[in-house]
Design an enzyme around this catalytic site. Structure first.
Site, PDB file in Angstrom:
ATOM      1  N   ARG A  66       0.849  -1.194   0.000  1.00 21.59           N
ATOM      2  CA  ARG A  66       0.000   0.000   0.000  1.00 21.59           C
ATOM      3  C   ARG A  66       0.883   1.243   0.000  1.00 21.59           C
ATOM      4  O   ARG A  66       1.995   1.232   0.530  1.00 21.59           O
ATOM      5  CB  ARG A  66      -0.900   0.030   1.239  1.00 21.59           C
ATOM      6  CG  ARG A  66      -2.127  -0.871   1.148  1.00 21.59           C
ATOM      7  CD  ARG A  66      -3.025  -0.731   2.366  1.00 21.59           C
ATOM      8  NE  ARG A  66      -2.331  -1.085   3.590  1.00 21.59           N
ATOM      9  CZ  ARG A  66      -1.828  -0.222   4.459  1.00 21.59           C
ATOM     10  NH1 ARG A  66      -1.996   1.087   4.289  1.00 21.59           N
ATOM     11  NH2 ARG A  66      -1.193  -0.635   5.535  1.00 21.59           N
ATOM     12  N   TYR A 194      -1.706  -3.559  -6.689  1.00 17.63           N
ATOM     13  CA  TYR A 194      -1.349  -4.330  -5.503  1.00 17.63           C
ATOM     14  C   TYR A 194      -2.369  -4.234  -4.375  1.00 17.63           C
ATOM     15  O   TYR A 194      -2.743  -3.132  -3.953  1.00 17.63           O
ATOM     16  CB  TYR A 194       0.016  -3.875  -4.957  1.00 17.63           C
ATOM     17  CG  TYR A 194       0.570  -4.881  -3.987  1.00 17.63           C
ATOM     18  CD1 TYR A 194       1.306  -5.962  -4.456  1.00 17.63           C
ATOM     19  CD2 TYR A 194       0.302  -4.801  -2.632  1.00 17.63           C
ATOM     20  CE1 TYR A 194       1.781  -6.922  -3.585  1.00 17.63           C
ATOM     21  CE2 TYR A 194       0.770  -5.755  -1.755  1.00 17.63           C
ATOM     22  CZ  TYR A 194       1.513  -6.815  -2.240  1.00 17.63           C
ATOM     23  OH  TYR A 194       1.971  -7.770  -1.381  1.00 17.63           O
ATOM     24  N   LYS A 203      -9.657  -2.474   1.879  1.00 11.64           N
ATOM     25  CA  LYS A 203      -9.406  -1.278   2.696  1.00 11.64           C
ATOM     26  C   LYS A 203     -10.255  -0.097   2.226  1.00 11.64           C
ATOM     27  O   LYS A 203     -10.730   0.699   3.041  1.00 11.64           O
ATOM     28  CB  LYS A 203      -7.932  -0.909   2.649  1.00 11.64           C
ATOM     29  CG  LYS A 203      -6.994  -2.046   2.985  1.00 11.64           C
ATOM     30  CD  LYS A 203      -7.191  -2.559   4.389  1.00 11.64           C
ATOM     31  CE  LYS A 203      -6.139  -3.621   4.699  1.00 11.64           C
ATOM     32  NZ  LYS A 203      -6.203  -4.081   6.077  1.00 11.64           N
ATOM     33  N   HIS A 223     -10.291  -2.440  11.688  1.00 13.15           N
ATOM     34  CA  HIS A 223      -9.171  -3.253  11.205  1.00 13.15           C
ATOM     35  C   HIS A 223      -8.882  -4.334  12.248  1.00 13.15           C
ATOM     36  O   HIS A 223      -7.893  -4.273  12.966  1.00 13.15           O
ATOM     37  CB  HIS A 223      -7.959  -2.335  11.006  1.00 13.15           C
ATOM     38  CG  HIS A 223      -6.817  -2.949  10.253  1.00 13.15           C
ATOM     39  ND1 HIS A 223      -5.530  -2.462  10.347  1.00 13.15           N
ATOM     40  CD2 HIS A 223      -6.759  -3.989   9.383  1.00 13.15           C
ATOM     41  CE1 HIS A 223      -4.728  -3.189   9.562  1.00 13.15           C
ATOM     42  NE2 HIS A 223      -5.445  -4.113   8.982  1.00 13.15           N
ATOM     43  N   SER A 245      -1.082  -3.135  10.442  1.00  6.70           N
ATOM     44  CA  SER A 245      -0.710  -4.019   9.338  1.00  6.70           C
ATOM     45  C   SER A 245       0.574  -4.784   9.653  1.00  6.70           C
ATOM     46  O   SER A 245       1.550  -4.208  10.134  1.00  6.70           O
ATOM     47  CB  SER A 245      -0.510  -3.186   8.076  1.00  6.70           C
ATOM     48  OG  SER A 245      -1.691  -2.484   7.782  1.00  6.70           O
ATOM     49  N   ALA A 246       0.533  -6.077   9.363  1.00  2.47           N
ATOM     50  CA  ALA A 246       1.682  -6.972   9.582  1.00  2.47           C
ATOM     51  C   ALA A 246       2.130  -7.005  11.040  1.00  2.47           C
ATOM     52  O   ALA A 246       3.318  -7.091  11.342  1.00  2.47           O
ATOM     53  CB  ALA A 246       2.846  -6.620   8.651  1.00  2.47           C
ATOM     54  N   CYS A 247       1.166  -6.938  11.963  1.00  2.36           N
ATOM     55  CA  CYS A 247       1.486  -7.029  13.395  1.00  2.36           C
ATOM     56  C   CYS A 247       0.814  -8.214  14.071  1.00  2.36           C
ATOM     57  O   CYS A 247       0.762  -8.273  15.295  1.00  2.36           O
ATOM     58  CB  CYS A 247       1.139  -5.728  14.095  1.00  2.36           C
ATOM     59  SG  CYS A 247       2.270  -4.385  13.664  1.00  2.36           S
ATOM     60  N   ASP A 272      -8.872  -9.777   9.267  1.00 12.12           N
ATOM     61  CA  ASP A 272      -8.408  -8.421   8.932  1.00 12.12           C
ATOM     62  C   ASP A 272      -9.433  -7.321   9.182  1.00 12.12           C
ATOM     63  O   ASP A 272      -9.054  -6.223   9.569  1.00 12.12           O
ATOM     64  CB  ASP A 272      -7.966  -8.382   7.467  1.00 12.12           C
ATOM     65  CG  ASP A 272      -7.106  -7.172   7.120  1.00 12.12           C
ATOM     66  OD1 ASP A 272      -6.145  -6.897   7.867  1.00 12.12           O
ATOM     67  OD2 ASP A 272      -7.395  -6.500   6.114  1.00 12.12           O
ATOM     68  N   ASN A 360       6.706  -8.120   2.097  1.00 10.50           N
ATOM     69  CA  ASN A 360       5.240  -7.968   2.067  1.00 10.50           C
ATOM     70  C   ASN A 360       4.616  -8.900   1.032  1.00 10.50           C
ATOM     71  O   ASN A 360       3.544  -8.622   0.503  1.00 10.50           O
ATOM     72  CB  ASN A 360       4.860  -6.517   1.769  1.00 10.50           C
ATOM     73  CG  ASN A 360       3.373  -6.249   1.992  1.00 10.50           C
ATOM     74  OD1 ASN A 360       2.775  -6.763   2.941  1.00 10.50           O
ATOM     75  ND2 ASN A 360       2.753  -5.471   1.109  1.00 10.50           N
ATOM     76  N   ARG A 362       2.400 -11.912  -0.245  1.00  2.96           N
ATOM     77  CA  ARG A 362       1.078 -12.230   0.319  1.00  2.96           C
ATOM     78  C   ARG A 362       0.482 -13.479  -0.323  1.00  2.96           C
ATOM     79  O   ARG A 362       0.771 -13.813  -1.464  1.00  2.96           O
ATOM     80  CB  ARG A 362       0.118 -11.058   0.063  1.00  2.96           C
ATOM     81  CG  ARG A 362       0.537  -9.745   0.732  1.00  2.96           C
ATOM     82  CD  ARG A 362      -0.258  -9.484   1.976  1.00  2.96           C
ATOM     83  NE  ARG A 362       0.312  -8.414   2.785  1.00  2.96           N
ATOM     84  CZ  ARG A 362      -0.241  -7.983   3.917  1.00  2.96           C
ATOM     85  NH1 ARG A 362      -1.363  -8.529   4.371  1.00  2.96           N
ATOM     86  NH2 ARG A 362       0.326  -7.030   4.629  1.00  2.96           N
ATOM     87  N   ASN A 489       0.460 -17.204  22.632  1.00  4.07           N
ATOM     88  CA  ASN A 489      -0.406 -16.048  22.892  1.00  4.07           C
ATOM     89  C   ASN A 489      -1.737 -16.471  23.521  1.00  4.07           C
ATOM     90  O   ASN A 489      -2.426 -15.665  24.148  1.00  4.07           O
ATOM     91  CB  ASN A 489      -0.655 -15.259  21.603  1.00  4.07           C
ATOM     92  CG  ASN A 489       0.629 -14.618  21.076  1.00  4.07           C
ATOM     93  OD1 ASN A 489       1.570 -14.385  21.848  1.00  4.07           O
ATOM     94  ND2 ASN A 489       0.680 -14.345  19.783  1.00  4.07           N
TER      95      ASN A 489
END
Ligand code: GTP
Ligand code: SPV
Ligand code: MN
Length: 581
Positions: A66, A194, A203, A223, A245-247, A272, A360, A362, A489
């Site tokens: 993005r 992309y 999004k 999100h 994002s990506a966490c 997401d 990134n 995917r 977790n």
């Protein structure tokens, strides 16, 4: 003529495609598209034995994530977009962006992609229609949404759809714009093929446009992953978690853990996006508007996310991963040595230095392929949330977990979240920034008003979810991650559920309620007592340093900042000054 037909005719008059193709979403259509993409190199076939039904797509090397600096909110007033969004007036959009669509589809096919966001038959489902010249986008939207005939049937002759105009243009970042018109509920995207820039249901619609619809209609577009947690004996809880994002959303939503053997089960509702509504019972209910996962590939392995690995073992589009000469996809963290002769994400022989897969890269895959998918993932009414979890990627400062004191404090915790930037968006990686509710790049209106909307919505909930904050990424003095993360977790989720039930030990700190060391299950973890202490530590000095940063962030919102949040900041400052520790 139906409104959707009229709109397509209108835009086609500017785009000037050679052909217009209305997508039905069926298998035959998809097979034709895939065949064409294999022929022109948009897709590469993968090994049919080990990766059946899978394809590799390599995006343009300057189009791999993005691009937040090229993403705009085009409300008539700048203030409506607020200080955290790029703003462009609708008039400027017509001048600067619309001309990029003129003749953009000459020599190309215009695909009309009708789609539904939301479970079939859900009163909360919404229709979008994307016009695009990218067959890769069509194939991806077919996985990510309920696409084709089903959407046209739902729409009928109504004009209630979100029109999204997408063209690859010339893929130049100099002529790339992702523009949202919240008042008209429409989207223009040009110059990128992309992910979140191009799959407009995700999004652009389900977060940026939907957040403005949600503000007007009394709900929230977030999100967030949604997960189902079943305890031994069958008691079930649902949690929504907002991480930038990506966490770690996809990973948490598909968590597999050793305690599964004792009857704890985590199932996936979404990874997401969550649309949240107050229910008649005073609880907050969540639906996942998507039908697939567009997930981060690197780090997906048997030890971290076996459910994702199984999900993507067939019928998956991989974007920007590495590949063996025999067509076996590969990435860092797959849990296998790189095969000989590996080609990197750009198709060049890999020399062993740097990442072979793009950070990134995917996968695009249907949610129904996920072994941990919840039987209620398409429940038209959604699922009721017991807890909301905010979280960021912080090497320092934020403890493993803490609970907010109440909804208002929870909104403060979400609004002040900090997180290190990742490869999901272009720009520097690892820089701490404020990312309220993980929505910084996705809120379609003034975030000050958005905080107010959260507060107001909470007041209408008789049984609001408890609100927590987590950080899986705290490091020690040597820069090593302390918490094992992933399946472990679950231990943190179980403490949350204890808290929800009014049990579970906690100590009051200025930032909220932190588990006392004995109330977390550490059994079998290779952690020293100083490591455990570090994980749970709330260090006054570090938090004192956050206060002026938070204040400066809040000041940007001026009169749009709810009074409650300034009060919570004052309380934090006072408690930090008086606490004895
Ligand atoms: P978006 O799709 O960009 O919104 O991201 P996401 O929040 O779904 O992130 P995802 O779960 O795909 O995780 C991103 C990266 O973080 C991957 O490389 C994961 O391996 C890594 N990650 C996820 N969970 C954990 C965790 O608990 N601990 C550690 N150390 N890394 C994690
Ligand atoms: C994110 O960046 O948060 C994503 C990937 O989920 S994208 O769809 O590209 O936005
Ligand atoms: Mn995301």
């Amino acid at each position: 003529m139906k409104p959707v037909e009229r709109w397509v005719e209108e835009v086609a008059a500017t785009l000037l495609p050679d052909r217009v193709s209305w997508c039905d979403g069926g298998d035959a259509e998809n097979a034709r598209l895939v065949e064409g993409m294999l022929a022109d190199g948009t897709l590469h076939a993968l090994d049919p034995r080990t990766a059946p039904g899978c394809y590799l797509h390599r995006s343009h090397p300057t189009d791999v994530a993005r691009t937040e600096h090229l993403t705009f909110i085009a409300s008539p007033a700048r203030e409506a977009a607020g200080p955290t969004n790029n703003w462009m007036s609708p008039a400027e959009a017509r001048q600067r962006v619309w001309p990029l669509f003129a003749g953009a589809m000459k020599g190309r096919t215009l695909y009309v992609v009708p789609y539904v966001m939301g479970p079939p038959g859900s009163p909360f489902a919404r229709v979008g229609v994307e016009v695009t010249d990218s067959p890769y986008v069509v194939a991806s939207m077919r996985i990510m949404t309920r696409m084709g005939r089903v959407a046209l049937d739902q729409l009928g002759s109504s004009e209630d759809f979100v029109p999204g105009l997408h063209s690859l243009g010339d893929l130049s970042p100099d002529r790339r714009f992702i523009v949202h018109f919240p008042e008209e509920r429409r989207i223009w995207s040009v110059g990128s093929g992309y992910g979140g820039n191009a799959l407009l249901g995700k999004k652009c619609f389900a977060l940026r446009i939907a957040s403005t619809m949600a503000r007007d209609q009394g709900w929230l577009a977030e999100h967030m992953l949604i997960l189902e947690l079943e305890l031994p004996g069958g008691e079930t809880h649902y949690l929504g978690a907002a991480f930038p994002s990506a966490c770690g959303k996809t990973n948490l939503a598909m968590l597999v853990s050793p305690p599964a053997a004792q009857g704890y089960k985590v199932r996936t509702v979404g990874d997401d996006i969550a649309w949240l509504r107050p229910g008649h019972d005073g609880r907050l209910w969540a639906v996942n508007p998507e039908a697939g996962f567009f997930g981060v590939v690197p780090g997906t392995g048997p030890a971290t996310n076996p459910n994702a690995l199984a999900t993507i073992s067939h019928d998956t589009i991989f974007t920007n991963v590495a590949v063996s000469p025999g067509g076996i996809p590969w990435w860092e963290g797959k849990g296998q040595d790189p095969p000989a002769g590996l080609l990197d994400w750009q198709g060049r022989p890999w020399d062993g230095s740097g990442m072979a897969a793009h950070p990134n890269s995917r996968f695009t895959v249907a949610a129904r392929q996920c072994p941990s998918i919840s039987p209620r993932w398409e429940d038209p009414q959604g699922v009721p949330l017991s807890a909301i979890v905010f979280g960021g990627r912080r090497a320092r400062v934020a403890p493993l977990v803490f609970q907010s004191r109440d909804w208002q404090h929870g909104v403060f915790v979400g609004a002040t979240m900090g997180s290190e930037t990742t490869a999901a968006t272009t720009g520097r990686v690892g820089v701490v920034r404020r990312d309220p509710m993980a929505m910084l790049p996705f809120c379609g209106y003034n975030m000050g008003d958005y905080f107010g909307h959260w507060l107001e919505l909470g007041r209408s909930l008789a049984r609001p979810p408890a609100v927590f904050h987590v950080n899986w990424f705290r490091t020690d003095a040597a820069g090593r991650l302390v918490w094992p993360g992933f399946g472990d977790n679950l231990r943190v989720l179980l403490w949350m559920i204890e808290r929800v039930k009014g049990r579970g030990g906690a100590v009051e700190t200025p930032i909220g309620l932190v588990p006392d060391e004995s109330s977390l299950d550490w059994g079998g973890l290779p952690l020293s007592s100083s490591e455990k202490r570090l994980l749970l530590k709330v260090e006054r000095g570090e938090w004192e340093a956050e206060v002026p940063e938070i204040r400066a962030f809040f000041e940007r919102f001026g009169s749009h900042l709810p009074r409650e949040l300034s009060e919570s900041l004052q309380t934090l400052e006072r408690d930090l000054a008086t606490v004895t520790a």
